[in-house]
Design a protein around this motif. Structure first.
Motif, short mmCIF file in Angstrom:
data_model
loop_
_atom_site.label_atom_id
_atom_site.label_comp_id
_atom_site.label_asym_id
_atom_site.label_seq_id
_atom_site.Cartn_x
_atom_site.Cartn_y
_atom_site.Cartn_z
N TYR A 12 11.12 0.32 -2.28
CA TYR A 12 10.41 1.45 -1.67
C TYR A 12 10.01 2.48 -2.73
O TYR A 12 8.88 2.97 -2.74
CB TYR A 12 11.30 2.08 -0.59
N ALA A 13 10.95 2.81 -3.63
CA ALA A 13 10.66 3.79 -4.67
C ALA A 13 9.52 3.33 -5.57
O ALA A 13 8.70 4.12 -6.01
CB ALA A 13 11.91 4.07 -5.48
N LEU A 14 9.47 2.02 -5.85
CA LEU A 14 8.43 1.47 -6.72
C LEU A 14 7.08 1.30 -6.02
O LEU A 14 6.09 0.95 -6.65
CB LEU A 14 8.87 0.11 -7.27
N SER B 214 0.82 -1.20 0.00
CA SER B 214 0.00 0.00 0.00
C SER B 214 0.86 1.25 0.00
O SER B 214 0.35 2.36 0.15
CB SER B 214 -0.92 0.00 1.24
N LEU B 215 2.18 1.09 -0.14
CA LEU B 215 3.06 2.25 -0.18
C LEU B 215 2.78 3.09 -1.42
O LEU B 215 2.59 2.56 -2.51
CB LEU B 215 4.53 1.81 -0.21
N PRO B 216 2.74 4.41 -1.27
CA PRO B 216 2.60 5.25 -2.47
C PRO B 216 3.89 5.20 -3.28
O PRO B 216 4.98 5.46 -2.75
CB PRO B 216 2.36 6.65 -1.90
N PRO B 217 3.82 4.83 -4.55
CA PRO B 217 5.05 4.73 -5.35
C PRO B 217 5.63 6.11 -5.66
O PRO B 217 4.91 7.05 -5.98
CB PRO B 217 4.60 4.03 -6.62
N ARG B 218 6.93 6.22 -5.55
CA ARG B 218 7.63 7.41 -6.01
C ARG B 218 8.01 7.27 -7.49
O ARG B 218 8.18 8.26 -8.18
CB ARG B 218 8.89 7.65 -5.18
#
Length: 477
Positions: free
Chosen positions: A445-447, A45-49
């Motif tokens: 994390y970035a993706l 659910s991490l917002p992608p950078r």
């Protein structure tokens, strides 16, 4: 009449070995495809950078002292033959042979302190591309195995397929060849870029460009358009892939399906069928054909990247992320000894390797930025190790995994900075040592892929995609 696994097929001589190998080599038969695994954890659910990653892998180990960590005050027997030049990053001195990159360092971050103990090309290459140490002892092998850890690109493909969204391009592509494909007649398949125990369904779509002869190095010479046809490995060229040929393959595959259905449960077969159809869709996709046609780019832009294989492959990477591919690896591979594995001298570094990288890398960053893609594309350029601080008598340097740089740009990476400090000889990290596990978690994390994601391995045990490490959040603004 020909009967394949009990089903008749009209033919004169039957399917040739080549026909079967073409179908099997594309992963369409599923004969070696492991049981497709299910994730224990739902998608992140991490917002992608970053929408996409371009991973520029300089295989062989570029020297830190000849690229991004020059030490002009070091003793003469350490600092090397190249002179430092200033860049647009305050305090950052880089090689005189990187003038184009020096002009765009305000778009990138130099991470000087990559480090690990795996002083072996194949093992280190696996480590960098997966975030896991290779299960083979140092010096114990040169080729991939089914027990390897899945690459970051393969995990990205896995997560993308889990969303169930229809796509007419793969999520993971490797250019311009498999790692090792241009070395010793392609006998090597270096580990690290494959699905490993995750399954062949998560291997990259890989293009296949060959060299002219044993001593040829297309990475640093101008290549003709005839050479620069980025055909899919294991298939005929996209232009030659007619619907009749596709239907013929699908007819063959349907006969193998009959045997498979007699042996496997329907749930497994549904997954198998999905990957089989996915492969056929990719081959037939007009978007795939268009994206892999480098000749659609303006001549002036192609000249800016360089007409050599490395420059054109970096341009192809930009085309692919623009079309929607999520992870593209571009190899600057070892070609029968002429590579970043520079034991012998600095000659090839000075005249070929560094200038072609400089041209292509600076052009890629500028091109992405001009198109508004740099903000959503993470670019990573690095090797699997560095080189010894002390050279040999001919100014070659040995393997040195204790310290080497990585260069990152885009997707929220803080531009114009240096991360980490190194000692006076560029031999060891002094501050902010960064492991391959840290780097892998940073890329995930970035993706927007949870770095703590767990996937069931071949034995059905939930397994961390990266064991240990932490995302280097200080790299992001």
């Amino acid at each position: 009449m020909l009967s394949i696994l009990g089903k008749p097929r009209a033919a004169c001589d039957g399917p040739s070995r080549r026909q079967l190998l073409q179908a099997g080599g594309a992963g369409l038969l599923g004969l070696t495809l492991p049981k497709i695994l299910q994730a224990e954890t739902a998608e992140s659910s991490l917002p992608p950078r970053a929408k996409s990653v371009i991973f520029l892998f300089l295989f062989g180990g570029p020297s830190q002292l000849e690229t991004f960590d020059l030490k002009p005050d070091a003793p003469a027997d350490i600092r090397g033959p190249f002179q430092p030049i200033a860049s647009r990053t305050p305090g950052l001195l880089i090689s005189e042979h990187l003038p184009k990159t020096a002009a765009v360092t305000d778009k990138l971050c130099v991470l000087k302190t990559m480090t690990h103990p795996y002083n072996d090309h194949s093992g280190a290459g696996h480590y960098i591309q997966t975030g896991h140490r290779w299960q083979i002892p140092i010096g114990g092998g040169f080729t991939t195995t089914p027990n390897d850890w899945p690459s970051m690109g393969s995990v990205t493909e896995y997560v993308s397929q889990r969303t169930g969204a229809a796509r007419d391009l793969p999520s993971y592509v490797v250019l311009p060849n498999w790692l090792g494909g241009l070395q010793e007649k392609g006998q090597y398949r270096r580990p690290g870029e494959y699905g490993g125990w995750l399954g062949r369904g998560y291997d990259p779509l890989t293009t296949n460009i060959q060299k002219k002869d044993l001593n040829d190095n297309p990475y640093w010479r101008d290549c003709s358009d005839e050479e620069l046809k980025y055909d899919i490995q294991g298939l005929v060229s996209p232009a030659a892939m007619t619907m009749d040929r596709l239907k013929l393959r699908q007819s063959l595959l349907s006969q193998f399906d009959g045997s498979q259905r007699a042996l496997e449960a329907s749930k497994t077969l549904n997954t198998y069928d999905r990957f089989q159809q996915r492969a056929l869709d990719l081959v037939a996709s007009e978007k795939t054909r268009t994206a892999l046609d480098i000749q659609q780019e303006p001549a002036a832009l192609r000249d800016r990247y360089g007409r050599h294989l490395y420059g054109q492959s970096c341009l192809m990477a930009r085309r692919l992320v623009e079309a929607g591919v999520r992870f593209v690896t571009v190899h600057y591979d070892c070609v029968d000894g002429y590579s970043w594995d520079s034991h012998r001298s600095s000659h090839h570094l000075q005249n070929h390797l560094i200038p072609t990288f400089d041209q292509a890398f600076a052009s890629l960053l500028t091109d992405l930025d001009d198109r508004g893609l740099l903000d959503e594309t993470l670019v990573v350029a690095m090797g699997e190790m560095g080189r010894t601080p002390k050279p040999n008598k001919t100014w070659g340097r040995g393997h040195w995994s204790t310290l080497f740089p990585a260069v990152l740009a885009g997707a929220g990476i803080r531009p114009g900075i240096v991360y980490g400090e190194t000692d006076k000889d560029a031999g060891h990290p002094v501050d902010k040592a960064t492991s391959p596990e840290d780097l892998a978690k940073t890329i995930y994390y970035a993706l927007g892929i949870d770095p703590e994601l767990r996937i069931k391995n071949a034995e059905g045990r939930p397994t961390d995609i990266v064991d240990g490490g932490r995302p280097v959040l200080d790299l992001f603004g």
